[in-house]
Write an enzyme that holds these catalytic residues in place. Structure first.
Site, short mmCIF file in Angstrom:
data_model
loop_
_atom_site.label_atom_id
_atom_site.label_comp_id
_atom_site.label_asym_id
_atom_site.label_seq_id
_atom_site.Cartn_x
_atom_site.Cartn_y
_atom_site.Cartn_z
N SER A 138 59.42 36.92 -3.32
CA SER A 138 59.67 35.63 -3.97
C SER A 138 58.56 34.66 -3.61
O SER A 138 57.98 34.73 -2.52
CB SER A 138 61.01 35.05 -3.51
OG SER A 138 61.19 33.73 -3.97
N TYR A 152 66.58 32.51 3.05
CA TYR A 152 66.14 33.38 1.96
C TYR A 152 64.62 33.52 1.98
O TYR A 152 64.08 34.64 1.85
CB TYR A 152 66.61 32.80 0.63
CG TYR A 152 66.13 33.52 -0.60
CD1 TYR A 152 66.75 34.69 -1.04
CD2 TYR A 152 65.06 33.02 -1.35
CE1 TYR A 152 66.31 35.35 -2.19
CE2 TYR A 152 64.62 33.67 -2.49
CZ TYR A 152 65.25 34.84 -2.91
OH TYR A 152 64.81 35.48 -4.03
#
Length: 243
Positions: A138, A152
């Protein structure tokens, strides 16, 4: 040899788009999911309706025994697994770091990082020259996702490190390992974080002026797995519209 791929977390979003695309390109596809059986069956039905080879299998890929079972089942039904997409990933409700519990932090890392480690290790043990692994990281690994998803972001940073290290380990065997780092993509994961419209809210910060679609990330994954990327390994490819 036929190309067969396991895609973890493939019942929706980027995973589902990747499953459909790779099936259309001739891969045998194992659609892995943990609990979204109905969504996985819809992806499976779409692939088969288009003439593709596919199967769907429930497995918690953060559990060692489940990963072994997943690979064995895929090989029994599709043939030798040659490619892997570590796509499974979760996030929790937006929160600053100081309010994140240890339980939440460990759950995020176990789901996102341990699954990548276990599946990559199993692939490294089984793959022959010409195999390839792609990890779905990501852009949060670069930004840190402050005040929203630092846990995350940390898990995706760990995936980047796994990508780089494993790429160097497996290069002498002719196995390539890369990662894509999606930015703001229109998927259901934002609803999991409590803000379904997050991509639209932040679209003005993206140089291309819009959020991305899962299919755009799937195209990048497919290229990295393909023979067209035969000299590409240890790369982290941003698919983020310049964000």
């Amino acid at each position: 040899m036929d190309k067969n791929v396991i895609i973890t977390g493939a019942s929706r979003g980027i995973g589902a788009a990747t499953a459909k695309l790779l099936a259309a390109k001739g891969y045998g596809v194992c659609i892995n999911y943990r609990s979204r059986s109905q969504d996985a069956e819809q992806v499976l039905a779409a692939i088969r309706a288009a003439g593709g080879r596919a199967m769907a299998l429930a497995a918690d890929v953060s559990v060692e025994e489940e990963v072994t079972r997943l690979f064995e089942a895929a090989e029994a039904q599709l043939g030798p697994v040659t490619h892997l997409v570590n796509n499974v990933g979760i996030l929790a409700t937006q929160s600053p770091l100081v309010d994140i519990s240890l339980e939440r932090f460990n759950h995020i890392l176990t789901t996102n990082v341990t699954s990548c480690f276990l599946c990559s290790r199993e692939a490294a043990r089984r793959f022959e020259a010409g195999g390839a692994i792609d990890n779905v990281s990501s852009a949060a690994a670069r930004t840190g996702a402050p005040n929203e998803y630092v846990d995350y972001a940390a898990s995706k940073g760990a995936m980047d490190s796994l990508t780089l290290g494993l790429a160097k380990e497996l290069a002498p065997k002719g196995i390539r390992v890369n990662a894509v780092r999606p930015g703001l993509i229109h998927t259901e994961i934002h609803a999991d974080g409590g803000e379904p419209g997050r991509v639209d809210r932040l679209a003005s910060r993206i140089p291309l002026g819009r959020g991305g679609d899962p299919e755009e990330v799937a195209n990048a994954i497919a290229w990295l797995l393909s023979d067209e990327a035969s000299f590409v390994t240890g790369s982290l490819l941003d698919v983020a519209g310049g964000f």
